[in-house]
Motif scaffolding. Structure first.
Motif: not given
Ligand SMILES: C[S@@+](CC[C@H](N)C(=O)[O-])C[C@H]1O[C@@H](n2cnc3c(N)ncnc32)[C@H](O)[C@@H]1O
Length: 198
Positions: A52-75
């Motif tokens: 989720g590093h990229d997702a957090r970078a978008w969120a830190e700039k004020g975007f509403r972010v949804l990260g999607v991943d097929i691996a439960p451990a990553a999520v």
């Protein structure tokens, strides 16, 4: 059955901590993009978001972010980290290629998901981007330009990307970004806009 085995392969990597793709930080190309542009904030989907590093970078700039991943451990890891930082990024476990999106997003951000899936699934990937993105929405991709046929990562090239995306997207910009050290000059960023009629 097939989807289940894909889940297991990626989940096993996360459980075994064999995640060589993870650099512990967002894509340098994304950081530079977000730092140098005045982009109106909106909603972003990050497919194959990993930790989720990229997702957090978008969120830190004020975007509403949804990260999607097929691996439960990553999520789970990504959700815990985002909650502890309080940046509002959200994560869901799912199959980007198959699932219906909860909303159509203003942005889809690609970073090493396209090269992670089987090349035979690339048509499905493009259909998925179209499904998850609003008409007129933007698809920003950090493409990994390598020749490998024995992946993941599976290689691609500029001409394949243009051929696959041009019928449904308008290419707005392209550039070679700053990259992680071991990917220098092996990445190509493409900024596409989904055609209104697609
Ligand atoms: C090479 S890793 C990249 C992770 C992250 N983007 C990064 O750069 O660190 C590919 C990721 O895609 C996820 N993935 C593979 N197939 C997927 C699918 N069909 N839907 C959602 N995620 C998927 C894997 O679980 C993995 O986390």
């Amino acid at each position: 059955m097939q989807a289940m085995s894909v889940v297991n392969v990626w989940q096993d990597h996360y459980l075994a901590k064999t995640t060589p793709w993870d650099k512990g930080e967002a894509s340098p190309g994304l950081i530079d993009f977000l730092g140098s542009r005045r982009v109106e904030t909106g909603s972003v989907c990050v497919p194959g978001c990993g930790f989720g590093h990229d997702a957090r970078a978008w969120a830190e700039k004020g975007f509403r972010v949804l990260g999607v991943d097929i691996a439960p451990a990553a999520v789970e890891w990504a959700s815990t980290r985002a909650r502890s930082e309080g940046n509002g990024a959200e994560f869901v476990c799912g199959d980007f290629l198959e699932d219906e999106p909860p909303i159509q997003f203003d942005w889809v951000f690609e970073h090493t998901c396209f090269c992670a899936i089987q090349p035979a699934q690339r048509t499905d990937y493009i259909r998925a981007v179209l499904r998850w993105l609003k008409p007129g929405g933007h698809y920003l991709a950090v493409n990994y330009i390598i020749p490998d046929v024995d992946g993941p990562p599976f290689g691609t090239c500029r001409s394949e990307l243009l051929e696959r995306f041009s019928s449904s997207f308008l290419l707005r910009e392209e550039w070679v970004p700053r990259s992680y050290v071991n990917r220098s000059n092996l990445e190509l960023m493409l900024l596409w806009q989904k055609r209104w009629e697609s």
